[in-house]
Structure formats: C-alpha cells, structure tokens
Scaffold this motif. Structure first.
Motif, PDB file in Angstrom:
ATOM      1  N   LYS A 244      -8.954  -0.451   5.350  1.00 43.65           N
ATOM      2  CA  LYS A 244      -9.565   0.706   5.820  1.00 43.65           C
ATOM      3  C   LYS A 244      -9.814   1.755   4.698  1.00 43.65           C
ATOM      4  CE  LYS A 244      -6.126   0.154   8.476  1.00 43.65           C
ATOM      5  NZ  LYS A 244      -4.908   0.549   9.524  1.00 43.65           N
TER       6      LYS A 244
ATOM      7  N   PHE B 245      -8.948   4.431   4.818  1.00 42.00           N
ATOM      8  CA  PHE B 245      -7.635   5.265   4.194  1.00 42.00           C
ATOM      9  C   PHE B 245      -6.848   4.538   3.376  1.00 42.00           C
ATOM     10  CE2 PHE B 245      -8.363   8.123   7.993  1.00 42.00           C
ATOM     11  CZ  PHE B 245      -8.353   9.311   7.542  1.00 42.00           C
ATOM     12  N   ASP B 246      -6.793   3.359   3.292  1.00 44.99           N
ATOM     13  CA  ASP B 246      -5.998   2.554   2.325  1.00 44.99           C
ATOM     14  C   ASP B 246      -6.600   2.672   0.997  1.00 44.99           C
ATOM     15  OD1 ASP B 246      -4.957   1.231   4.496  1.00 44.99           O
ATOM     16  OD2 ASP B 246      -5.715  -0.642   4.361  1.00 44.99           O
TER      17      ASP B 246
ATOM     18  N   GLN C  96      -5.482   6.160  -0.436  1.00 42.88           N
ATOM     19  CA  GLN C  96      -4.147   6.369  -0.710  1.00 42.88           C
ATOM     20  C   GLN C  96      -3.841   5.545  -1.856  1.00 42.88           C
ATOM     21  OE1 GLN C  96      -1.091   6.014   2.613  1.00 42.88           O
ATOM     22  NE2 GLN C  96      -2.905   5.378   4.066  1.00 42.88           N
TER      23      GLN C  96
ATOM     24  N   LEU D  85      -5.356   7.681  -4.733  1.00 42.08           N
ATOM     25  CA  LEU D  85      -4.374   8.725  -5.039  1.00 42.08           C
ATOM     26  C   LEU D  85      -3.158   8.499  -5.437  1.00 42.08           C
ATOM     27  CD1 LEU D  85      -4.679  11.923  -3.972  1.00 42.08           C
ATOM     28  CD2 LEU D  85      -3.136  11.099  -1.806  1.00 42.08           C
TER      29      LEU D  85
ATOM     30  N   PRO E 240       5.924   8.499   5.601  1.00 40.29           N
ATOM     31  CA  PRO E 240       4.854   8.198   4.585  1.00 40.29           C
ATOM     32  C   PRO E 240       4.992   8.997   3.515  1.00 40.29           C
ATOM     33  CG  PRO E 240       3.877   8.335   7.080  1.00 40.29           C
ATOM     34  CD  PRO E 240       5.221   9.142   7.128  1.00 40.29           C
ATOM     35  N   PHE E 241       5.349  10.230   3.515  1.00 37.10           N
ATOM     36  CA  PHE E 241       5.416  11.080   2.513  1.00 37.10           C
ATOM     37  C   PHE E 241       6.587  10.460   1.654  1.00 37.10           C
ATOM     38  CE2 PHE E 241       6.943  15.289   0.252  1.00 37.10           C
ATOM     39  CZ  PHE E 241       5.763  14.912  -0.641  1.00 37.10           C
TER      40      PHE E 241
ATOM     41  N   PHE F 154       5.640   7.484  -0.102  1.00 33.25           N
ATOM     42  CA  PHE F 154       4.757   7.762  -1.358  1.00 33.25           C
ATOM     43  C   PHE F 154       5.623   8.165  -2.580  1.00 33.25           C
ATOM     44  CE2 PHE F 154       2.227  10.571  -4.043  1.00 33.25           C
ATOM     45  CZ  PHE F 154       1.210   9.911  -4.110  1.00 33.25           C
TER      46      PHE F 154
ATOM     47  N   GLY G 112      -3.367  -9.181   9.583  1.00 38.77           N
ATOM     48  CA  GLY G 112      -2.744  -8.123   9.305  1.00 38.77           C
ATOM     49  C   GLY G 112      -1.291  -7.866  10.301  1.00 38.77           C
TER      50      GLY G 112
ATOM     51  N   ARG H  26       5.229   3.413  10.582  1.00 35.11           N
ATOM     52  CA  ARG H  26       4.725   4.218   9.931  1.00 35.11           C
ATOM     53  C   ARG H  26       4.144   3.910   8.510  1.00 35.11           C
ATOM     54  NH1 ARG H  26       9.994   3.586   9.849  1.00 35.11           N
ATOM     55  NH2 ARG H  26      11.280   3.600   8.215  1.00 35.11           N
ATOM     56  N   PHE H  27       4.230   2.903   7.862  1.00 35.61           N
ATOM     57  CA  PHE H  27       3.840   2.336   6.760  1.00 35.61           C
ATOM     58  C   PHE H  27       2.544   1.628   6.857  1.00 35.61           C
ATOM     59  CE2 PHE H  27       8.379   2.291   5.682  1.00 35.61           C
ATOM     60  CZ  PHE H  27       8.624   3.695   5.369  1.00 35.61           C
ATOM     61  N   GLY H  28       2.391   0.868   7.890  1.00 36.76           N
ATOM     62  CA  GLY H  28       1.195  -0.042   8.228  1.00 36.76           C
ATOM     63  C   GLY H  28       1.060  -1.089   6.978  1.00 36.76           C
ATOM     64  N   ILE H  29       0.137  -1.729   7.035  1.00 39.01           N
ATOM     65  CA  ILE H  29       0.049  -3.050   6.256  1.00 39.01           C
ATOM     66  C   ILE H  29      -0.092  -2.320   4.836  1.00 39.01           C
ATOM     67  CG2 ILE H  29      -1.529  -4.974   5.576  1.00 39.01           C
ATOM     68  CD1 ILE H  29      -0.055  -5.394   7.988  1.00 39.01           C
TER      69      ILE H  29
ATOM     70  N   ASN I 230       0.615  -0.018   2.819  1.00 43.68           N
ATOM     71  CA  ASN I 230       1.843   0.611   2.238  1.00 43.68           C
ATOM     72  C   ASN I 230       3.122  -0.298   1.938  1.00 43.68           C
ATOM     73  OD1 ASN I 230       1.388   3.579   1.409  1.00 43.68           O
ATOM     74  ND2 ASN I 230       0.883   3.760   3.469  1.00 43.68           N
TER      75      ASN I 230
ATOM     76  N   GLN J   1       0.378  11.620   7.521  1.00 39.01           N
ATOM     77  CA  GLN J   1       0.784  12.823   6.736  1.00 39.01           C
ATOM     78  C   GLN J   1      -0.109  13.493   5.921  1.00 39.01           C
ATOM     79  OE1 GLN J   1       4.907  11.724   5.499  1.00 39.01           O
ATOM     80  NE2 GLN J   1       5.523  13.780   5.800  1.00 39.01           N
TER      81      GLN J   1
ATOM     82  N   GLU K 113       0.524   5.607   8.536  1.00 33.12           N
ATOM     83  CA  GLU K 113      -0.598   5.464   9.548  1.00 33.12           C
ATOM     84  C   GLU K 113      -0.354   6.165  10.852  1.00 33.12           C
ATOM     85  OE1 GLU K 113      -2.605   2.641   9.477  1.00 33.12           O
ATOM     86  OE2 GLU K 113      -1.968   2.042   7.777  1.00 33.12           O
TER      87      GLU K 113
ATOM     88  N   ARG L 215       0.726   7.409  14.365  1.00 30.28           N
ATOM     89  CA  ARG L 215       1.980   6.939  15.042  1.00 30.28           C
ATOM     90  C   ARG L 215       2.453   7.808  16.221  1.00 30.28           C
ATOM     91  NH1 ARG L 215       2.919   9.248  10.604  1.00 30.28           N
ATOM     92  NH2 ARG L 215       4.909  10.213  10.026  1.00 30.28           N
TER      93      ARG L 215
END
Lengths: 571, 175
Positions: free
Chosen positions: A2, A4-5, A8, A11, A261-262, A265, A325, A333-336, A338, B152, B158, B160
């Motif tokens: 995606k 957003f992947d 990230q 970043l 998620p933070f 990171f 996936g 919260r992390f998804g694939i 992350n 975030q 993601e 959620r």
C-alpha cells in the motif's frame, strides 16, 4: 503493497540515514577520548556530567584510562569480565526465590535454564527459553538481564574499538584500555540513549512499575491476570543494545512492550541506529569517512534486498490457507509491513526482538530471516559485533581480490598475511560449525526431535533456526520449538558461547597482529576499498561464503516448504 | 567494576526511569487500567452476541504467559481452525461473502492479547450486536466512528479500533 507502506519505509530509513553521521561523529569523539580530556564549562551541557560519572568510575575501580593494553591483556580483561558477569547472572537466578523484588513469588530457576539464560544474555544473544512474566522476578530482570543488556552491548563496542585501533596503529601493541572503552560506551552512549527512549516508551503506554500483577474481572465476567513490571527501562536497552530479550514472553508483540505504531517505529529505529552509526564511527576513526560509507552501503543493499523478498512473499497468496497478507502471529496495530520490516531488521541486526511470530511467517520470508543470521550478523549486525564481523569479510574479500591479481592484499595500508586470513577463517567457520553440526545432532536424537511443534519441513526449520539464532547471537526464534528442555538449554547455551567468543578472540588476535605492522603507502597497484567494485565484491564474498554453506540445509527446510505450500500440501 | 555497573545500570537507571514514569505518566506506567475491568492495552475475550469480538488468541487471552500459535503456513491445524473460525464468524454475523472478512479476524495475533481489530471487522459485527441488544444499527455505527483510531501521526501503523473501549461504550448506551 500500500502507499502508506512505502511512505513509512522511506520515512524510517530516511531518518536513520540522517542520524547515522550525527551519532557516528559523536561516538568517534567519545571513543577517541576527546570528551574525557577537555572540560565543558556550561552547566547545561550533558557531556559535563557524563565526564563526571566517568571520572568517578575510574576512581572507584582504580582504572587508569591511559594505561594501554596489548591484544592479549585486552582480551583477557574482556573474557574475565564476561565470565564473572555470567556467573553472577547464573547464580542470581538459582536463588531468586529468597531474594527481594519478587512480588509473584516465582520459584528458583532450574539449573539448565539458568545456564541458558546466563549464556544468552552475556553473549548479547538474549534467546528466550524462559517466559519473562512466569519465570523471572523483577530483581533478576533488573540486576541480571538489564545489566547484561548494557554490558554485552558495551563489550561488542570495545572489540570493534580495539580492531579499529589495530588498523590505525603504526607498529605498536597498544589497543587501548578495555575498562575505559567499556565505561565510555556505557556512560556516554548507552545510558543517555536508553533514558531518552525509555521515557518516550512510557509516554506511549509501556509499563514501568514494581506493582504486583493485577487480576481483573473482564467485561464478560472472566478473570484475567495481567502481568506488569519495570519493563520500559529494560526494553529501551534491549533495542539499543541489539539484545532483544523480552520482558514478556511475546516480546515486542506484547501490547505492554510495544503498545502503539509509534513505539514500534522507535523500537525499530533504536535497534538499527547504533550499528549503523558505528560504520560512520569506524570511518571517522580510521581517517576516511568514505571507507565507513562503503561498508554502510554494502550492508544497506543486503538489508533492503532481503526486506523486499520478505515483503513480496508475505503479500503473495498462500494456496493452503487461500489468503494473502496473512495476519497469523501479527498484531493489528502494526499490520503486515511493519511486522515484516521488524522481522527483517531484527535478524539483520542480531537483535532478536520480535513483533510478530517468525514461525508463522511465510516459508520464503522465514528463510530470509534465517539467511540474515547465517551470513554472520553482518548486515549492520549487533552493536560492535556487526562491524567487526563485517571487517572479517572485508579481510577475506581483499585476500581473494589479492589472489586474483597475484599481489599481497592490503586493507587501509595494512598487509593482510597468513595469520590474519587464518584467524578470519576461524571466525567465519566457528558459528557455521555450530549451526550445521548441532542441528545435525538434534535431528538424530529423540531429545532433539520431541520439542518440535510443526511437523514436515517446518519442523526441521524450527531446529535449524534455533541453532542459527544461537550461533549468530541473535535470539529470535521459531517459537513453536519447545526450547526449554535440558538438551536445548545446554546445546543452545554452548552454541551461543562459541558463536560469541570464537569470533571475538580471533578478531582480537587480528587486531593485535595488524597493530604491530607498519602502514604501507598507497600506490597505483593498491586495490581501492572504497569503490563500487569493492562493494560488489564484498557482497559476493558474503553471499558465497554464507549462503552457499547453508544452501543444503535451507533446501531441506524453507525451500521445500515453499514449494509444498504452493502445491497446497499441509502437515 | 561489575558491582558498580550493576548498581548503575541495574538499580539507579531502573529507578530513575520508574521515578520519571510514575511522576509524569502514572496511568500509563501502571498498565493503562480501566477500573477493575481490564487494561486498555490488553485484549479480552468476548463470546457473547452482545459484544464486539476480539481476534482469535492462541492463549485464550490469558496473559500468563503471552504468545502466538507459532503454526507454520503449511500447518494442517492452522488451516482447519482457520476455516472453522471463518465459518463461525460468517454465520454468526450473517455474512454471505466470506472474502469480506478481514484477515485478522480469522488468524491469531502474535501476543495473544491484541486489543485491536480493524474498522472493517467492527462494521461486520454491527448487525449481530444490534439484533442481540435490540438497538438501532446507526447507534453502533456512531460508536465505531467515534472510537476509530487513525494511523498514528497520519502515517504510522494501521487504522484500528480498540475492542474493549467499543464494548464499554456499547454497555453505556444499552444494558
């Protein structure tokens, strides 16, 4: 994949690349002793206080930082210090029942498990045969694990420092002072960074308390006992020191270890930043930043290629489960992306913390994780350990390049001769011997086979992964394997010790022998070690030595499992 | 040296972080507890039709100790349990097209304590909950919109939604 992947990923690596020279330069100053000699006048300058702590420690322990050691006394100091740390942690677990800070009244740890955990934390492996919340008291987590998290990372740094000095010295035997190097890496680097990270983690919801576990009545009326503890302080150094031993059993997948998620990171960032910055420190200290970046680029390429393969594999359709996936063993919260990124860098960097269950990765991405470790943890690698592991491969590469043109190989003006190459080969072979020989033993005896969870080729991979993780001092697991048995605790413990010290000792010997040599001036015939050609050659040598050694083993496990999965077979 | 380092990194450092944590973030440092019902961060098991369901868990949401199934991608057990969870979720929630069911509702989490599900997974459960509680579907929809957690800082992680918070809000509008 995606959008957003992609954002990230860019970043994440962007932030790391920006910070690499900043932290790298700082560490170069610390380890050259620049800060120790000059007095900072400002009261707001933290360096002033680090320096104060440093001096106090020297005073109490009677360390004379200017008393330089040759490679033998440096190595002996290191080994003795690690051995005493090992004994302390070993006995601490054996008597935790009678000690304070044990609100859950956890019993004493068994001997084999204590041995394993002590070996694991002293060698910077942090393999978890124990389950934090049900095995170890707060006291052991603090005095044993947290302390060794710091010390084993610092030990890694001392070895690379000795090797750097060996490369830079001109015909002397002085490799620096082990105690001063150890103190500086803890006071100036590890503790300050850990404090910053720990506070950031707590602000997101990571627990840090000495309270008892709390039993709650859930909304549906069931009882749930929730484990807490002083976790944030330990998690900070677990990531920064590339240790990876979790406070809780589920490690960084546990919502109290990695709630948002933070934090995810931050934890990923923390586990890469010191090994990355050390490439710059290396360049700075030997006097050519370009040499440091050359090694950085070679590592970065290996990291990204592995990551791309894993990501592609995870997003592909699995004919057995008829989904792509797959979220098995991953957190919402992390998804694939992350989860896969974490799995890739944690095996690159000998950290071994996990935010997803590696056993439930697709066969291909599980294989990349295994290969990352089999290469010897040199794709950034553990704190210090990755850098000296990589320099071993650099020595092999210049040796092979030298053979091709029929000229005595050199690296940074030092002649690479029989002794260095022999030592380099020992350092490369020792962990590979542990991986293959110990796996072979385990698959031949019932004590080895009875621990398997998944049958079929995946079961073989569970064992192979365990010994790879131990030998490479990584610590992550295909956790289906029940490793808390006498057989595995002892074998893995021995594997970790060989995988750590059978590299450190040859590296120190190389440092000693290089240090005594003179630096020959560059000529037109010198093979350049900061060029694109060198990067290509280095990667080729790494892949040939590392991956081909293990191709037969991998084809029995992950590769065959991949094809069986594609044909829809289950076990 | 070891003794000194043990005091410094084992005791002083840990106590310093505990002090800062307890001073500035007491709720979070103690585990983000919601009265005596649970922790915002630790998922709970829900089986009743009146509640949103959490993800499947290898440890049945008992956190001692945490963990996942560790099943391989070629595991027969994983395939069988997945199919039965999927069928159960589809029939209880009156879903005809199984491919609508998001992945995380049929596969177990890594920690076994995942407090979140995706927004899509929450939406699929509205019909069942509305029927069991005898309330209007739009009311439940409103709760979902309100509690949805975005990525975030707009990019990380993601989208959620927290199951326990959802269910607490449900209990507020209808007993």
């Amino acid at each position: 994949m995606k959008t957003f992947d992609v954002i990230q990923i860019v970043l994440f690596f962007g932030a790391l690349i920006v910070l690499t020279p900043i932290l790298g330069k700082y560490m170069a100053k610390v380890f050259s002793g620049d800060f120790s000699d000059q007095l900072s006048k400002s009261y707001w300058n933290p360096i002033r206080y680090f320096r104060l702590f440093e001096k106090i420690i020297y005073k109490i322990c009677g360390i004379k930082p200017n008393e330089l050691m040759n490679w033998k006394s440096y190595t002996i100091s290191l080994l003795v210090f690690n051995f005493i740390g090992f004994l302390f942690l070993f006995f601490l677990q054996l008597i935790q029942k009678w000690l304070p800070a044990n609100p859950q009244h956890l019993g004493n740890v068994e001997v084999a498990l204590s041995f394993n955990t002590a070996a694991s934390f002293v060698t910077n492996t942090n393999w978890q045969s124990y389950a934090g919340e049900t095995t170890l008291s707060y006291l052991v987590q603090m005095l044993g694990l947290t302390v060794q998290n710091f010390l084993s990372a610092a030990t890694g740094i001392t070895v690379i420092l000795a090797l750097i000095r060996g490369l830079k010295n001109k015909t002397t035997n002085d490799l620096g002072n082990f105690w001063a190097d150890l103190t500086r890496s803890i006071i100036y680097v590890l503790i300050p960074l850990s404090i910053i990270l720990a506070v950031m983690l707590v602000s997101q919801g990571v627990v840090q308390t000495f309270d008892n576990y709390t039993t709650v009545n859930t909304l549906e009326g069931a009882k749930q006992t929730i484990a807490v503890g002083p976790a944030a302080s330990q998690i900070a150094i677990k990531m920064l020191g590339t240790n990876g031993g979790g406070f809780f059993n589920a490690n960084s997948a546990h919502p109290f270890e990695n709630p948002t998620p933070f934090t995810n990171f931050l934890e990923m960032f923390a586990l890469l930043i010191i090994p990355m910055a050390l490439t710059y420190t290396f360049g700075k200290m030997i006097g050519s930043v370009k040499q440091g970046w050359t090694i950085f680029i070679a590592m970065f390429i290996l990291c990204i290629v592995g990551f791309a393969i894993m990501l592609y594999s995870e997003y592909s359709n699995n004919p057995v489960l008829q989904h792509a996936g797959i979220m098995e063993g991953k957190e919402t919260r992390f998804g694939i992306m992350n989860s896969v990124l974490f799995a890739n860098i944690t095996t690159d960097v000998s950290c071994g913390a996990v935010n997803c269950m590696h056993s439930s990765l697709t066969p291909m991405s599980g294989m990349i994780a295994t290969i990352n470790m089999m290469l010897g943890e040199i794709v950034f690698g553990g704190v210090g350990a990755g850098m000296y592991g990589m320099l071993i491969f650099v020595i092999l590469t210049v040796f092979i390049a030298g053979l091709m043109v029929g000229r005595t190989p050199e690296y940074l003006g030092k002649k690479i001769e029989a002794k260095e190459v022999k030592m380099a080969i020992v350092a490369v072979l020792a962990p590979n011997f542990v991986i293959l020989a110990f796996t072979a033993i385990a698959v031949m005896i019932p004590a080895g086979l009875s621990s398997i969870l998944n049958t079929g080729p995946h079961g073989f991979t569970e064992i192979l992964y365990a010994f790879t993780s131990a030998a490479a001092n990584n610590g992550s697991a295909f956790a289906g394997l029940n490793a808390n048995t006498n057989f595995y605790n002892i074998m893995l413990g021995i594997g970790m010790i060989i995988g750590r010290f059978a590299i450190i000792i040859p590296v120190m010997a190389i440092a000693g022998s290089l240090s005594a040599k003179k630096i020959v001036p560059q000529s037109s015939g010198t093979f350049k070690t900061d060029s694109g050609l060198f990067i290509g050659l280095l990667i080729a040598v790494i892949l040939i030595v590392g991956a081909l050694t293990h191709f037969p083993a991998l084809s029995l496990g992950s590769i065959i499992e991949h094809f069986l999965m594609l044909s829809g077979k289950t076990f | 040296m070891l003794l000194l380092m043990t005091i410094l990194t084992g005791i002083l450092y840990t106590l310093l972080i505990t002090g800062i944590a307890q001073l500035f973030f007491p709720t979070k440092a103690n585990g983000s507890f919601i009265q005596n019902i649970g922790s915002e961060l630790i998922g709970q098991k829900f089986v009743s039709d009146k509640y949103f369901w959490s993800r499947p868990s290898a440890i049945n949401y008992n956190p001692l100790p945490s963990g996942g199934t560790n099943y391989s991608m070629t595991s027969k057990k994983l395939r069988d349990t997945t199919f039965s969870i999927e069928n159960n979720f589809a029939s209880k929630n009156m879903i005809y097209n199984k491919s609508e069911i998001p992945n995380e509702m049929i596969f177990s989490s890594a920690s076994g304590l995942d407090p979140h599900i995706s927004v899509q997974a929450a939406k699929l459960q509205i019909k069942r909950i509305a029927k069991a509680r005898n309330i209007d579907e739009t009311k439940i929809q409103e709760i979902i919109t309100k509690l949805k957690e975005p990525r975030q800082f707009f990019v990380l992680g993601e989208e959620r939604i927290n199951v326990l918070l959802l269910n607490l809000s449900l209990d507020k509008i209808s007993k």
